[in-house]
Scaffold this active site. Structure first.
Site, short mmCIF file in Angstrom:
data_model
loop_
_atom_site.label_atom_id
_atom_site.label_comp_id
_atom_site.label_asym_id
_atom_site.label_seq_id
_atom_site.Cartn_x
_atom_site.Cartn_y
_atom_site.Cartn_z
N HIS A 10 0.75 -1.44 0.13
CA HIS A 10 0.08 0.06 -0.02
C HIS A 10 1.10 1.51 -0.11
O HIS A 10 1.84 1.17 0.71
CB HIS A 10 -0.71 -0.14 1.26
N HIS A 52 -0.91 11.15 -1.61
CA HIS A 52 -1.94 10.99 -1.30
C HIS A 52 -2.93 11.98 -0.79
O HIS A 52 -3.89 12.01 -1.18
CB HIS A 52 -1.83 9.90 0.11
O1 G3P Z 1 -6.33 1.86 -3.28
C1 G3P Z 1 -6.44 1.26 -2.06
C2 G3P Z 1 -6.38 2.24 -0.95
O2 G3P Z 1 -5.27 2.96 -1.04
C3 G3P Z 1 -7.34 3.40 -0.93
O3 G3P Z 1 -7.32 4.23 0.17
O4 G3P Z 1 -6.90 6.48 1.18
O5 G3P Z 1 -4.94 4.73 1.19
O6 G3P Z 1 -5.74 5.81 -0.92
P1 G3P Z 1 -6.44 5.25 0.44
MG MG Z 2 -4.41 4.62 -2.37
#
Ligand code: G3P
Ligand code: MG
Length: 248
Positions: A10, A52
């Site tokens: 992630h 992000h």
């Molecule tokens: O794409 C999956 C996840 O990354 C979505 O949440 O807020 O971490 O971008 P976020």
């Molecule tokens: Mg994400």
């Protein structure tokens, strides 16, 4: 049909490196990950970068809105120190962990053999142009695999118009009642959703429909095992170090 690796690091390398950084991609590859997820937003001068938040404060030494700053301005900020002192660069410019461009991240994915989930993360009001820019870059520069996703339907549809053949996943937090209609509208071949809201009944409905799904964010292998048991194709994690390369 998308062949999902089991583990998706992630925000590049999860919590083990500055999020959405090239250092994170290197960590993911070193741990044996085969897939990564990152967030893509446009600078004021229209360059797609990995970040992000819509503002710079949390992940960099900069301040203000990403959409109000040029790439050159953003590159002066350090995206390492806010993660950990081991990545900080108080004394020398050459130690700075820069916010990477999308192009740099994709080049690193190619070099490291990482399969990218490109999450289009538009700043407010920039949905279409962000989707279009990412898709245009992919169309002109990328002959590999991967999957696009976005919480913004406008971004996802814009990317679809520019690059109809590229696989897309519907990205949601909660599974909506009309998920099948949304998948069809987008031409999406998979679904990404928040693990914490998913019920076994919803998982069964996705499995019955033959839709591959991946759940975020799962930071312990026991929770991962439970989700695989429910039929998850993959889980997104901040802690890819807790899985063995053979499990990825
Ligand atoms: O794409 C999956 C996840 O990354 C979505 O949440 O807020 O971490 O971008 P976020
Ligand atoms: Mg994400």
């Amino acid at each position: 049909m998308i062949a999902y690796p089991r583990i998706i690091a992630h925000r590049c390398g999860g919590a083990l490196a500055p999020e959405n950084s090239l250092a994170g991609l290197a960590v993911a590859a070193r741990l044996g990950c085969r897939a990564v997820e990152f967030d893509v937003m446009l600078t004021a001068d229209g360059v797609p970068i990995l970040i992000h938040d819509e503002t710079l404060e949390r992940t960099t030494t900069g301040a203000g809105r990403v959409a109000d700053r040029t790439l050159a301005e953003i590159r002066r900020f350090d995206a390492g120190g806010p993660h950990h002192v081991a990545f900080a660069a108080p004394h020398a410019e050459h130690f700075i962990t820069p916010v990477p461009t999308f192009a740099e991240a994709m080049a690193a994915c190619r070099r490291l053999g990482l399969w990218p989930n490109i999450e289009i993360k538009p700043a407010a009001g920039h949905d279409e142009i962000t989707g279009e820019t990412v898709a245009r870059w992919l169309g002109e520069n990328w002959n590999g695999t991967g999957v696009i996703s976005s919480f913004s339907e406008k971004s996802a549809l814009a990317a679809r118009r520019v690059l109809p053949q590229f696989p897309q996943a519907l990205l949601v937090e909660h599974l909506p009642g009309d998920w099948q209609a949304q998948l069809e509208r987008l031409g999406a071949v998979a679904l990404h959703l928040a693990a914490k809201h998913l019920t076994p009944q919803q998982a069964a409905a996705l499995n019955d429909a033959g839709v591959p799904w991946a759940a975020y964010t799962v930071n312990d292998p026991a929770s991962g095992a439970r989700l695989y048991g429910l039929g998850a194709a993959a889980v997104f994690t901040d802690r890819p170090d807790l899985w063995l390369p053979a499990e990825m």
